[in-house]
Design an enzyme around this catalytic site. Structure first.
Site, PDB file in Angstrom:
ATOM      1  N   HIS A  77       0.818  -1.215   0.000  1.00 29.09           N
ATOM      2  CA  HIS A  77       0.000   0.000   0.000  1.00 29.09           C
ATOM      3  C   HIS A  77       0.850   1.263   0.000  1.00 29.09           C
ATOM      4  CE1 HIS A  77      -4.234  -1.638   1.188  1.00 29.09           C
ATOM      5  NE2 HIS A  77      -3.614  -2.422   0.328  1.00 29.09           N
ATOM      6  N   ASN A 106      -7.493   1.458   3.939  1.00 29.77           N
ATOM      7  CA  ASN A 106      -6.429   1.328   4.934  1.00 29.77           C
ATOM      8  C   ASN A 106      -6.943   1.365   6.368  1.00 29.77           C
ATOM      9  OD1 ASN A 106      -4.430   1.221   2.950  1.00 29.77           O
ATOM     10  ND2 ASN A 106      -4.136   3.433   2.943  1.00 29.77           N
TER      11      ASN A 106
END
Ligand code: HEM
Ligand SMILES: *[C@@H]1O[C@H](CO)[C@@H](O)[C@H](O)[C@H]1NC(C)=O
Ligand SMILES: *[C@@H]1O[C@H](CO)[C@@H](O)[C@H](O)[C@H]1NC(C)=O
Length: 333
Positions: A77, A106
């Site tokens: 990420h 997230n």
């Protein structure tokens, strides 16, 4: 005579062309000196850097192997959003724009931050201001892969840290679980990865967990016909009530081992997300899934190549960015 003339002419063109190429590439090198990542970047500036990260990672993973999955996903990420610059580690500050961490992809599911913090704290006492958070994260992902998969590779380093993180940079850069593999292949293509490489890297889903909310639409109101019925029944028994609070193992066969069983799951229609299972709809991706299910060591080699490539996405090097002193906040200066 005519032929001779043309030959000469052709050679002159070639010489002219090569000269132009040399001039352009020379000028380019002078203008924007692009510094590359190298293996053992901290060899002289902080010799124990990689060892310190590895020992911290091993300590945390021996208590909770799931953190290794968290660290691998954190690195992914980080790299897919604005490059591997540790922007994913920055905490939001009241009154300032929301950060990457706050994005729904997230928030609430990223984990492993405490491992990075612990490694950083140790490194700041051993070699203050030397080792970037982006490199710590890349090393920690590599060390997790080793601990959980017994797959080792040298992790090129020399990354520097960003001074900014924005929630708005996340959209469009991270693949959602409800996209099919064709849609996600476009996101990977934007990062320079082909569909086969996407299949390879998705093998990371051989470890870790997923929240029921990430695949609930495949269970309710009706079960996705591409999901194995008994697997769906198992998932429905776990996923009831608050989908955002309940988790399942991603790989039902070996949940804490980074191996090729993820691909075996897919062939058995036991993939968790639309993004996983739909790789079987595309013929070339399906071929790759079948190969990976069969030849685990080939998959690990491809996985290493993919990880090293991912780790080079949009890195800050040389004088760009900074070496953060605390991975959660940018330096004040
Ligand atoms: C192909 C596109 C991908 C999609 C759509 C995707 C999506 C997701 C989702 C939705 C989760 C579960 C989040 C949750 O509900 O808690 C997850 C977990 C995970 N993903 Fe991916 N992912 C993809 C590719 C990757 C890649 C390339 C990597 C690393 C190389 C990766 C590593 C992981 C890991 C290790 C976990 C488990 C995290 C944990 O247990 O904390 N994923 N992914
Ligand atoms: C992140 O998740 C927490 C807990 O679910 C929630 O309270 C918070 O509002 C979320 N943050 C953002 C920016 O949505
Ligand atoms: C993937 O989704 C897109 C958009 O919804 C659709 O057009 C396409 O047919 C789907 N592809 C596969 C292989 O399911």
């Amino acid at each position: 005579m005519k032929c001779q003339y043309r030959k000469r002419c052709g050679r002159n063109y070639l010489v002219f062309f090569i000269t132009i190429v040399l001039i352009i590439s020379g000028a380019g090198a002078g203008r924007a000196k692009k510094v590359k990542l190298v293996e053992n970047f901290y060899r002289s500036s902080c010799p124990p850097a990689e060892y310190i990260v590895r020992s911290v990672v091993n300590h945390f993973l021996s208590l909770n192997p799931g953190l290794g999955a968290g660290l691998l996903r954190l690195h992914f990420h980080d790299c897919f959003v604005k490059g591997c610059d540790a922007s994913v580690l920055l905490d939001s500050i009241t009154g300032q724009p929301l950060v990457e961490k706050d994005h729904p992809a997230n928030n609430g599911s990223l984990r492993g931050f405490q491992v990075i913090d612990a490694a950083k704290t140790k490194l700041e006492t051993t070699c203050p201001g030397i080792v970037s958070c982006a490199d710590i994260l890349a090393f920690a992902a590599r060390d997790s892969i080793y601990k959980l998969g017994n797959i080792w590779y040298e992790q090129p380093s020399g990354r520097r840290d960003s001074t900014i993180s924005l929630l708005t940079d996340v959209s469009g850069n991270l693949p959602p679980p409800f996209f099919n593999a064709t849609q996600n292949a476009a996101i990977f293509a934007n990062k320079g990865f082909n569909a086969v490489e996407m299949v390879t890297l998705s093998g990371a889903h051989s470890i870790g967990i997923a929240h029921c909310s990430s695949f609930a639409s495949r269970l309710y109101p009706t079960v996705d016909p591409t999901m194995d019925r008994s697997y769906a029944a198992v998932l429905k028994r776990i996923c009831k009530g608050d989908m955002a609070k309940t988790t399942v193992n991603q790989d039902g066969i070996t949940p804490d081992r980074l191996d090729n069983k993820y691909y075996v799951d897919l062939i058995g229609n036991k993939g968790l997300f639309v993004s996983d299972q739909s790789m079987l709809i595309n013929e070339s991706m399906k071929k790759e899934v079948v190969k990976n299910a069969r030849y685990g060591s080939d998959w690990s080699r491809k996985f290493v190549t993919g990880m090293v490539k991912m780790g080079k996405l949009g890195v800050l090097t040389g004088n760009n960015g900074e070496i953060r002193l605390n991975c959660r906040v940018k330096n004040t200066n």
